[in-house]
Enzyme design. Structure first.
Site, PDB file in Angstrom:
ATOM      1  N   CYS A  11       0.828  -1.123  -0.111  1.00 46.48           N
ATOM      2  CA  CYS A  11       0.077   0.042   0.173  1.00 46.48           C
ATOM      3  C   CYS A  11       0.955   1.403   0.114  1.00 46.48           C
ATOM      4  CB  CYS A  11      -0.923   0.053   1.328  1.00 46.48           C
ATOM      5  SG  CYS A  11      -0.119   0.421   2.769  1.00 46.48           S
ATOM      6  N   ASP A  44     -16.130   1.314 -23.597  1.00 50.17           N
ATOM      7  CA  ASP A  44     -15.688   0.544 -24.611  1.00 50.17           C
ATOM      8  C   ASP A  44     -16.979   0.136 -25.510  1.00 50.17           C
ATOM      9  OD1 ASP A  44     -14.278  -1.272 -26.579  1.00 50.17           O
ATOM     10  OD2 ASP A  44     -14.977  -3.110 -25.352  1.00 50.17           O
TER      11      ASP A  44
END
Length: 707
Positions: A10, A402
């Site tokens: 992280c 898309d």
């Protein structure tokens, strides 16, 4: 240097490493972090810095580094403990906490004392839950940068201090579970990148200088080499066709809905699938420089540089924890020293302050709300990969979509049957289906399916012949018919100006045209297109109504097809004929303009853009593994209407989380004031904390209701 950093999963670890390494190297441009793989690259060129100094700097952070080895991630080379350490510890923590509760409820004790056996179970469960957290908490103390790890540790120690052992083990278990989910998400994303590698074939058929064909790994093939690609095989490298003609399925790279005809001089991409023709290609890029290789790299880069905004609770912890501890110390010392107060009285008040300040209600309520929100989403066919992504849809300002498989069905379908020169629709379609009956080409399958849906009994042709890269011919009823593309019609010399004008208009409208004819004339033509989903138009309207300011279509298809679908769906903007890197650039432009941007896609070619967007959504049922694994959220039913639902669900989740935070902190502020005034007792503080915890948990569980 390429190093594997254990525990780097992280942004906290990245910040920690930069604090030690940037002063040593003089610039953070010499550092490159790959969070997905826990990889750190350090550029030591033109410096006198040794690898030993780098290892020493990393060691000061408390993290461990080792020289990068590609085989380290192979499960075969890892011990069971290394592969399942976090999951095992989390499970043990939960089971021991439950065991302690059972023992405490059944053990005959006097008063409110917790049995020693139960304490042993609780303590072991707490250690299992925090054993991976405590080193990070210690680093935050040493570096004077309090973080969530320290906040959790203080919460647990506070609960232990006032004898709330079950509460302590519960906090330890929940935090360990959240870290496990985060680690799981990163592992899934890492495996998604590995799955992209499977698109490239392991061998290439290389023609050497003597003319012999031998097999070689693509990595060993240089630029300018001649490769043989047989029907049905994948392209091993990017290249240029130097011999042969064939249709090539480019969907894995460009997302085009139908195969593209390739002939001498045309470019091909690694990972695309050859049709029914034999091709010879000249390689134009090495294996690590192909379009597919760039896709793989972009997915990793986008994930590693897309630093998620720091959570509010972590920011709050940096102030809350030291302030509360400081107030408790001041409450214990100042009144007796300055005002002559009783030491025992102010010690008690300081303990009450620590108890009420224990952030258990705040800490427990948020994961409960998030888990409830995730469960509700899953019931509605929306897979959200972790709590960090449940809040993102609420903030969206723009969405990129898309075309193929997202706004459309993802497969060609017959749109029009146009007979000419005395032929009718039924006759034209039946002859085309007869010629296409034994072909596996998507256009052929669409024509045959259309004929069968109309109840036609399609008979195979006689003397069938494939015209390589162009079409097919055969005898029907003793007469020869042919079928092919507009280009093939031009080559036959049977095109008239009227037919040319008509075909050009159809192609400009985004239709693929299949022409049928005989030796005397053109019998007619059939147009096909990737049909739009029934719900697309309504979904776009709902998204605008939900506050989405801009919706753009990103597609590898030609501009005519893209504009036709966009107009039908009500899309605001169209970007067509895009390669994967172009889609990433378009998404980055949107992110700079709107900040909070989602990308919706289903193909491998969409994976880099999904990773680069603020939020990636994949069409799950028919989408590629790479798109599903790379995306933050998957629509498992391929139902676009779930996107507006997701936005409203995310906003409801945020409202409940904020309600819980305000309530938790409000209760604490009230008791802090009562404590200072001397009206709060230790048991009242405990009751208030537990009561607040129960109320915020109940509020969070409201998210499980249908909405």
């Amino acid at each position: 240097m390429e190093l594997r950093i254990q525990g780097m999963d992280c942004v906290e670890e990245v910040a920690l490493l930069k604090r030690e390494l940037v002063p040593l190297l003089g610039s953070d441009e010499r550092l490159s972090f790959d969070l997905l793989n826990g990889k750190l690259s350090v550029d030591l060129s033109q410096t006198e810095i040794t690898s030993g100094e780098v290892f020493a700097a990393i060691g000061r952070t408390g993290l461990k580094a080792e020289v990068w080895n590609d085989r380290q991630d192979d499960p075969v080379n890892q011990s069971f403990w290394k592969r399942h350490q976090r999951a095992t510890l989390t499970t043990v923590s939960g089971m021991l906490g439950l065991a302690g509760l059972v023992v405490q409820s059944l053990w005959p004790t006097s008063g409110e004392l917790v049995p020693p056996v139960a304490i042993g179970c609780y303590l072991a469960g707490i250690l299992a839950g925090l054993i991976l957290v405590l080193p990070k908490a210690w680093r935050s103390i040493v570096s004077l940068r309090p973080d969530m790890n320290l906040l959790m540790s203080v919460a647990v120690l506070g609960a232990i201090g006032i004898g709330e052992w079950f509460e302590a083990v519960t906090v330890a278990f929940l935090f360990s579970l959240s870290l496990l989910l985060e680690s799981w998400s990163i592992g899934r994303a890492r495996r998604a990148i590995a799955s992209l590698m499977d698109l490239s074939p392991p061998i290439a058929h290389l023609r050497d200088e003597s003319g012999e064909v031998r097999n070689a790994p693509p990595a060993d093939v240089g630029v300018g080499s001649v490769l043989i690609v047989r029907p049905g095989e994948k392209m091993p490298l990017d290249g240029r066709v130097i011999k042969g003609a064939s249709s090539v399925d480019q969907a894995p790279i460009t997302g085009e809905s139908v195969p593209v005809e390739k002939e001498i001089g045309d470019e091909v991409y690694a990972g695309t699938i050859n049709g029914d023709g034999l091709l010879e290609i000249e390689s134009t890029k090495t294996a690590n420089d192909t379009t597919l290789a760039h896709i793989i790299k972009m997915v990793g880069d986008a994930n590693s540089k897309r630093a998620p905004s720091e959570k509010w609770v972590e920011k709050f912890a940096a102030i809350y924890t030291p302030v509360v501890m400081g107030l408790a110390i001041l409450m214990f010392l100042v009144p007796p020293i300055v005002l002559g107060g009783e030491w025992s009285d102010w010690l008690y008040r300081s303990l009450v302050l620590l108890v009420i300040a224990c952030p258990c209600a705040l800490v427990i309520s948020t994961p409960v709300s998030v888990v409830a929100a995730l469960a509700a989403a899953a019931r509605n066919g929306v897979l959200i990969k972790g709590g960090v992504f449940i809040e993102s849809p609420a903030r969206l300002k723009a969405i990129a979509m898309d075309k193929t498989g997202t706004l459309t069905q993802g497969a060609p379908a017959v749109m029009d049957v146009v007979p000419m020169n005395g032929h009718d629709e039924s006759e034209l379609l039946s002859r085309a289906a007869a010629l296409e009956l034994n072909s596996n080409h998507p256009l052929a399958r669409a024509i045959v399916d259309e004929a069968k849906q109309r109840g036609m009994n399609v008979q195979p042709t006689e003397n069938f012949e494939t015209i390589q890269g162009k079409g097919a011919s055969g005898s029907i009823g003793g007469k020869t018919f042919w079928l092919g593309s507009h280009r093939y019609l031009e080559q036959r010399g049977q095109e008239t100006p009227e037919i040319h004008k008509q075909l050009e208009a159809m192609q400009a409208a985004g239709r693929t045209v299949v022409v049928i004819g005989n030796d005397q004339h053109v019998c007619g033509f059939i147009t096909l297109a990737d049909a739009i989903r029934k719900e697309s138009r309504e979904v776009v309207n709902q998204l605008h109504a939900a506050g989405i300011e801009h919706i753009v279509m990103l597609t590898g298809d030609n501009e005519g097809t893209a504009k036709a679908i966009a107009n039908e769906a009500g899309i605001d903007e169209v970007r067509a004929e895009l390669l994967p890197e172009d889609k990433v650039a378009e998404v980055e432009t949107l992110v700079r303009r709107y900040e909070h941007v989602a990308m919706i896609g289903d193909g491998v070619n969409d994976a880099p853009a999904l990773a680069r967007a603020s939020l990636g959504l994949a069409m799950g049922a028919a989408g590629s593994d790479a798109a599903i694994e790379t995306a933050d959220i998957a629509l498992m039913s391929d139902d676009l209407s779930k996107v507006p639902w997701l936005i409203h669900h995310s906003r409801r989740t945020l409202r409940i989380i904020r309600q819980n935070i305000v309530f938790s902190l409000g209760i604490k502020l009230v008791f802090v004031a009562l404590t200072i005034a001397g009206y709060a007792s230790l048991w009242a503080a405990i009751a208030a904390d537990m009561g607040a915890s129960m109320l915020v948990i109940a509020n969070g569980l409201r998210l499980l209701r249908n909405n």
